[in-house]
Design a protein around this motif. Sequence first.
Motif, PDB file in Angstrom:
ATOM      1  N   LYS A   1      83.724   8.456  46.005  1.00  0.00           N
ATOM      2  CA  LYS A   1      82.594   7.626  45.576  1.00  0.00           C
ATOM      3  C   LYS A   1      82.035   6.824  46.752  1.00  0.00           C
ATOM      4  CE  LYS A   1      81.637   3.489  42.783  1.00  0.00           C
ATOM      5  NZ  LYS A   1      80.375   3.932  42.130  1.00  0.00           N
ATOM      6  N   LEU A   2      82.913   6.182  47.507  1.00  0.00           N
ATOM      7  CA  LEU A   2      82.473   5.361  48.638  1.00  0.00           C
ATOM      8  C   LEU A   2      81.829   6.218  49.732  1.00  0.00           C
ATOM      9  CD1 LEU A   2      85.531   2.942  48.876  1.00  0.00           C
ATOM     10  CD2 LEU A   2      83.256   2.404  47.977  1.00  0.00           C
ATOM     11  N   MET A   3      82.333   7.440  49.930  1.00  0.00           N
ATOM     12  CA  MET A   3      81.758   8.326  50.939  1.00  0.00           C
ATOM     13  C   MET A   3      80.340   8.758  50.560  1.00  0.00           C
ATOM     14  SD  MET A   3      85.138  10.647  51.733  1.00  0.00           S
ATOM     15  CE  MET A   3      84.544  11.572  53.138  1.00  0.00           C
ATOM     16  N   THR A   4      80.146   9.078  49.295  1.00  0.00           N
ATOM     17  CA  THR A   4      78.799   9.502  48.864  1.00  0.00           C
ATOM     18  C   THR A   4      77.803   8.360  49.025  1.00  0.00           C
ATOM     19  OG1 THR A   4      79.273   8.926  46.545  1.00  0.00           O
ATOM     20  CG2 THR A   4      79.697  11.208  47.233  1.00  0.00           C
ATOM     21  N   GLU A   5      78.244   7.144  48.754  1.00  0.00           N
ATOM     22  CA  GLU A   5      77.349   5.995  48.910  1.00  0.00           C
ATOM     23  C   GLU A   5      76.940   5.811  50.369  1.00  0.00           C
ATOM     24  OE1 GLU A   5      79.138   3.371  45.136  1.00  0.00           O
ATOM     25  OE2 GLU A   5      79.531   2.757  47.221  1.00  0.00           O
ATOM     26  N   ARG A   6      77.868   5.975  51.264  1.00  0.00           N
ATOM     27  CA  ARG A   6      77.573   5.758  52.684  1.00  0.00           C
ATOM     28  C   ARG A   6      76.829   6.926  53.327  1.00  0.00           C
ATOM     29  NH1 ARG A   6      80.551   2.771  50.531  1.00  0.00           N
ATOM     30  NH2 ARG A   6      81.082   0.667  51.204  1.00  0.00           N
ATOM     31  N   LEU A   7      76.982   8.110  52.771  1.00  0.00           N
ATOM     32  CA  LEU A   7      76.235   9.263  53.269  1.00  0.00           C
ATOM     33  C   LEU A   7      74.905   9.448  52.539  1.00  0.00           C
ATOM     34  CD1 LEU A   7      79.123  11.883  53.716  1.00  0.00           C
ATOM     35  CD2 LEU A   7      77.847  10.720  55.523  1.00  0.00           C
ATOM     36  N   HIS A   8      74.682   8.588  51.528  1.00  0.00           N
ATOM     37  CA  HIS A   8      73.432   8.605  50.752  1.00  0.00           C
ATOM     38  C   HIS A   8      73.197   9.972  50.093  1.00  0.00           C
ATOM     39  CE1 HIS A   8      72.587   4.742  52.600  1.00  0.00           C
ATOM     40  NE2 HIS A   8      72.712   5.286  53.796  1.00  0.00           N
ATOM     41  N   VAL A   9      74.241  10.459  49.427  1.00  0.00           N
ATOM     42  CA  VAL A   9      74.138  11.701  48.667  1.00  0.00           C
ATOM     43  C   VAL A   9      74.676  11.471  47.261  1.00  0.00           C
ATOM     44  CG1 VAL A   9      74.351  13.163  50.719  1.00  0.00           C
ATOM     45  CG2 VAL A   9      76.403  12.539  49.432  1.00  0.00           C
ATOM     46  N   LYS A  10      74.270  12.324  46.333  1.00  0.00           N
ATOM     47  CA  LYS A  10      74.762  12.237  44.958  1.00  0.00           C
ATOM     48  C   LYS A  10      75.676  13.396  44.588  1.00  0.00           C
ATOM     49  CE  LYS A  10      70.884   9.594  43.031  1.00  0.00           C
ATOM     50  NZ  LYS A  10      69.817   9.569  41.991  1.00  0.00           N
ATOM     51  N   ASN A  11      75.483  14.526  45.272  1.00  0.00           N
ATOM     52  CA  ASN A  11      76.218  15.738  44.911  1.00  0.00           C
ATOM     53  C   ASN A  11      77.394  15.985  45.861  1.00  0.00           C
ATOM     54  OD1 ASN A  11      74.397  16.280  42.806  1.00  0.00           O
ATOM     55  ND2 ASN A  11      72.996  17.290  44.231  1.00  0.00           N
ATOM     56  N   VAL A  12      78.459  16.554  45.292  1.00  0.00           N
ATOM     57  CA  VAL A  12      79.684  16.808  46.045  1.00  0.00           C
ATOM     58  C   VAL A  12      80.195  18.212  45.744  1.00  0.00           C
ATOM     59  CG1 VAL A  12      82.127  16.164  46.309  1.00  0.00           C
ATOM     60  CG2 VAL A  12      80.385  14.384  46.129  1.00  0.00           C
ATOM     61  N   GLU A  13      80.619  18.909  46.805  1.00  0.00           N
ATOM     62  CA  GLU A  13      81.348  20.171  46.664  1.00  0.00           C
ATOM     63  C   GLU A  13      82.727  19.995  47.279  1.00  0.00           C
ATOM     64  OE1 GLU A  13      81.299  24.867  48.122  1.00  0.00           O
ATOM     65  OE2 GLU A  13      79.501  23.619  48.393  1.00  0.00           O
ATOM     66  N   VAL A  14      83.755  20.430  46.570  1.00  0.00           N
ATOM     67  CA  VAL A  14      85.142  20.271  47.022  1.00  0.00           C
ATOM     68  C   VAL A  14      85.689  21.617  47.482  1.00  0.00           C
ATOM     69  CG1 VAL A  14      87.494  19.665  46.325  1.00  0.00           C
ATOM     70  CG2 VAL A  14      85.556  18.315  45.490  1.00  0.00           C
ATOM     71  N   LEU A  15      86.252  21.645  48.685  1.00  0.00           N
ATOM     72  CA  LEU A  15      86.909  22.850  49.182  1.00  0.00           C
ATOM     73  C   LEU A  15      88.393  22.781  48.823  1.00  0.00           C
ATOM     74  CD1 LEU A  15      85.327  23.273  52.746  1.00  0.00           C
ATOM     75  CD2 LEU A  15      84.507  24.114  50.540  1.00  0.00           C
ATOM     76  N   PHE A  16      88.895  23.882  48.263  1.00  0.00           N
ATOM     77  CA  PHE A  16      90.302  23.917  47.872  1.00  0.00           C
ATOM     78  C   PHE A  16      90.884  25.282  48.164  1.00  0.00           C
ATOM     79  CE2 PHE A  16      93.690  24.791  44.748  1.00  0.00           C
ATOM     80  CZ  PHE A  16      94.574  23.780  45.097  1.00  0.00           C
ATOM     81  N   LYS A  17      92.089  25.289  48.734  1.00  0.00           N
ATOM     82  CA  LYS A  17      92.820  26.524  49.023  1.00  0.00           C
ATOM     83  C   LYS A  17      94.211  26.401  48.411  1.00  0.00           C
ATOM     84  CE  LYS A  17      92.611  28.107  53.196  1.00  0.00           C
ATOM     85  NZ  LYS A  17      92.851  28.211  54.663  1.00  0.00           N
ATOM     86  N   GLU A  18      94.533  27.281  47.490  1.00  0.00           N
ATOM     87  CA  GLU A  18      95.848  27.228  46.857  1.00  0.00           C
ATOM     88  C   GLU A  18      96.907  27.804  47.796  1.00  0.00           C
ATOM     89  OE1 GLU A  18      98.162  28.665  42.766  1.00  0.00           O
ATOM     90  OE2 GLU A  18      96.000  28.973  43.000  1.00  0.00           O
ATOM     91  N   GLY A  19      97.996  27.064  47.978  1.00  0.00           N
ATOM     92  CA  GLY A  19      99.091  27.510  48.825  1.00  0.00           C
ATOM     93  C   GLY A  19     100.386  27.563  48.042  1.00  0.00           C
TER      94      GLY A  19
END
Length: 531
Positions: A472-490
Amino acid sequence: MDRIELQNFVFSSKTNRRQLLEYTSETEKKYKIQVFRNHSFELVEHTISAYLDYAGIGISFEYSGYDDSFSFSEVDINADAIIVWVDAKRYNTDNVEAFLKSRLEQLRAIYSKAILLVPYGCEYKSEDNSIVVFSLDDIKNELGSKFTDERVASVTGTSLSNAAMLKISKELGLRYIPAILKPSLKAVVVDFDNTLYKGVLGEDGIEGIEITEGHKKLQKYLKELSKKGIFLCAASKNEAEDVEKLLEKRTDFEVKREDFTKMCVSWQPKSESIKEISEYLNIGIDSILMVDDNIGEVNALAFAYPELKLLHAKDDANETCEVLENYPGLLLLNTTAESSIRKDDVIANEKRRLMKSSVENKEDYIRSLQIKLTYDFDNKEKLKRISELANKTNQFIFNYKRYSQQEIENIYASDDYMIVSISLQDCLSDSGLIAVCVGKKIDDYMILEECFMSCRALGRGIDDVIIMGAIKLMTERLHVKNVEVLFKEGERNTPAKNYIESYLSKYVGSAKEFTYDFPEGLVDIDIIERS
């Protein structure tokens, strides 16, 4: 060979160069190391396979041409590590160190992963923590005049002797290559009888057991590991009261009761003790090394937990100590001040469990801890610790990026990236830096490239707050609303997978609007901005 046969082969004084040359590796080659050299490295490669197998690492070596200039014109950026293998005696200059520094700076500018420098014929002190230096001084002092052999240099391509190359193979295969490629071990668990001393406590009594010089040496090394942040624990079939009295009364014991983070002394199967220790420390069993003299116990543990690391203790404790000193995963290249607080933090977890059982609901428990979370944005002073945590975390890690310090520094210098490090403290302990999120802004959305959290922070009831709050804090400081999460199952990051499924599944694979609100009054939030 099974693991005990391989231990005996690798550490036997009778194992010779011919046997090492004839050894056939049984480990899949998943890693690639590029070697830049101005003298021959091949003698090392030809005798290193058994050591790498013992470390559980399969390596393909890729060579540059012989190059005194070290121009690094053929760098493979996809290599997992680079070895710079230097004969400094080939240069007509008194300032080889300055030359090496300039060449390594050039290499670092184009390659961000692990670099291992092995200088022969000079000293080199690296100012860059991401460049590991393997000094040959100890081998030189041990071998004396047998360290070099000029008679065969024209044939072998190096004036280092065969004896020196064998010892270098062992050091690289067991210690340095595992240290630069894989996370370090987190705990050493020891048996007592015929491991820390000679004898059986229940039969020989406290005064009847014998602590040889070899046992003292072994205990001193265990104590040293404990001071460096490796958890020292015990799993012993004995009466708990007898062991406590032993540690109290035998003043010649090098390890003391306070050196142990967790002791499981009972008649339960040792597999249950290992499970108990793993849960207490909140670490994976694959991060634990068990030291035991009883081959039956060792084989039973290997069957119960194939991922558990095992060391078969010998009658001569000097031999046991030699294996332990060279055990893959115990060479700690970079330690920070926060490494020393892990033991206190784990002990505090037991108090947290008692507090949790004494309150009626989760919210009251969390408030009773008086938790403070600090979100620190783009803090250059944290970069070393961030890299350390990235390479230690096995269970709660989203994308297995395993950032080197240089990679983290490159991210820090980029305008497109943001790094937030999260520190945690409560009324029982200061846990220090426990989690990191790395985000990259692309157009109107943020990719969460990586997220990892120390196992010490899990289970306090605020896992969602720690990570979701950071995003949440990162999106506010980067001035974006949308997020994509990268995930790799190990193989080991099930806790991270469960977290993704609970909170972030809709953001994996595509960018969507991110929403989250901090729970009011539950924890104290501190935000540190960097200009």
